[in-house]
Design an enzyme around this catalytic site. Sequence first.
Site, mmCIF file in Angstrom:
data_model
loop_
_atom_site.group_PDB
_atom_site.id
_atom_site.type_symbol
_atom_site.label_atom_id
_atom_site.label_comp_id
_atom_site.label_asym_id
_atom_site.label_seq_id
_atom_site.Cartn_x
_atom_site.Cartn_y
_atom_site.Cartn_z
ATOM 1 C CB SER A 95 -43.138 7.554 18.245
ATOM 2 O OG SER A 95 -41.757 7.973 17.433
ATOM 3 C CB SER B 34 -40.532 10.862 17.904
ATOM 4 O OG SER B 34 -42.050 10.975 17.844
ATOM 5 C CE LYS C 293 -39.320 5.377 16.648
ATOM 6 N NZ LYS C 293 -39.377 6.879 16.698
#
Lengths: 496, 128
Positions: A155, A179, A80
């Site tokens: 997310s 997330s 990420k």
Amino acid sequence: MSELHGLSAVELLVAQDRGEASAAEIVQAHMARIAATDERIGALLQVLADAARSRADAIDRRRAAGEPVGSLAGVPLALKDILCTRGVTTTAGSKILKDYQPPYDATVVERLADADAVPVGKANLDEFAMGSSCENSAFWPTRNPWDLGRVPGGSSGGSAAAVAAGQAPLAIGTDTGGSIRQPAAMCGVVGVKPTYGRVSRYGLIAFASSLDQVGSFARNVTDAALLLEAIAGSDPRDATSVHAPAEGMRAELDDGVAGLTVGVVGEFLEGEGLAPSVRDACRRAVDRYAALGADVVDVSLPHAPYGLPAYYLINPSEASSNLARYDGVRYGLRVDAPTTEAMMAATRDAGFGAEAKRRIMIGTFALSAGYFEAYYAQAQRVRTLIARDFEAAFADCDVLVGPTAPTTAFPLGDKTADPLAMYYNDIYAVPASLAGTPAMSLPVGTDDDGLPIGLQLMGPLLGEATMLRAARALEADLGLEAAPSGVGPLEAEGRT
Amino acid sequence: MPLSEHQVRHVAQLARLGLTGDEVATFAEQLGQILDYAEQVGEVATAEVPPTAHPLRPVNVLRCDEPVDALDHDAALAPAPRVNDGRFQVPRIAGEEEPEASADPNSADPNSADPTAAQATGDGGERP
């Protein structure tokens, strides 16, 4: 042997041990898969092709020389883009960090390097991890590999989509209020948020510091546990990290659930707004637990309904404080103006997207004179009551279950105009975040449109091993441990 | 209940966020909705309840007091948008609020040899 991009991390390790595949071949296969799929999915903000190839070559050389290699040697992984990578652009999905090259590596990045994992790309995300659809990325929205007209969740939407599409068997995500778990549910993969403090946050771009936690994505429970073992453990550079042994996440994996008590959270499964398809799939999963020999009991988390309201005070308050550092002075974007204050305001207006601004505004308001007690302090007290609810439930139960998200993946654009509707996505994920307990999402089926459904499992503080054991037992029973989930729809559409 | 546009502009000023007119109107509406929702926390009786920030409540996290490599000065400055003489550079700060006063030699910033560039070093020093 099936195609390399369809194999799990454990299978890739075995293939290398047996000399059936080299790290270089594995990386090459995943690069080809990325090239074939990512133009449509948009999971990766940056592909690390050269770095991945040279790392793979080095691993192959060491293996050939009989030198030891790490626990994830030659296994591709998506990272990420909110974890700092030295000299490699790290954006947090924001224009304000569009060209930021961190001068240091996050501890997680160092540990992955020590384990000889091979980062193949930096994954897309909602700006500063604020969002539940990946549509708040300043760059582009990631699309769900199961249906390109739908969101992957967020997310960590890029991480989830990359794993679902076979671009990498593993990915790193972060979870502040769902997330990791919500995109895992929407992309039909396993996503684990460990106990708060399990994984060092040094080098993780801060969002809401009392909640942020790094965790793992994989296409099966064993892989997710393997990745977690590689990154967990205390770190002198993160004072919130917990002194608990990192090993042992996989210790109980194959022990089954006979004798375990599985608590079904009434507030979640009877929740308003829960899609019938999700409720039914979770109920069937609960029935399987009973059939597998677990004691299934109903439990209540009476303060859980106050979780989301408390979260939307705590999270923006901490975010507004953390994001104060983006002021055009030390890193990131600067928009010139004659005075320092005007430069900061112009920089922040140009650099932050709508959701980041919204949270900065809510948080600044909630922390401002006259409101602090009623908002932030009250929310932190409610948080204590939610943590006590979990403590009471775990006095009787080994693991709690409920839905991960109220619905399956929704169409792009569906909720972008209504922030509260977007926030509701995290209604079942947020309580475990507030309590700090480990929690994960496991694929347990699909709805009538063929979209994946996730079951949420929650363990007691530092109780990852038992939570993963319960997940593994159900995974084995359902037989959903799968090849890349996105293959069907993508291939039906014709690969380029 | 929507916030007033005055409240939105005040909070934006506190947060150093320049907002356009459209954003002010949108945020007045949306922040009101979000705060109305969040205010449910006020329904919970919490008189005797302590707040939680870390669920495991660690006390006194200590490490050995040994020197370790710190971030190199140049590496720390490398990502900065403007650097001057080994420091972060910002627009002039002194006299920012009262531009006329700079004509008065008694109010000149004694720390700034260059009247066009005040310099700040380190966290927090740069906010007026």
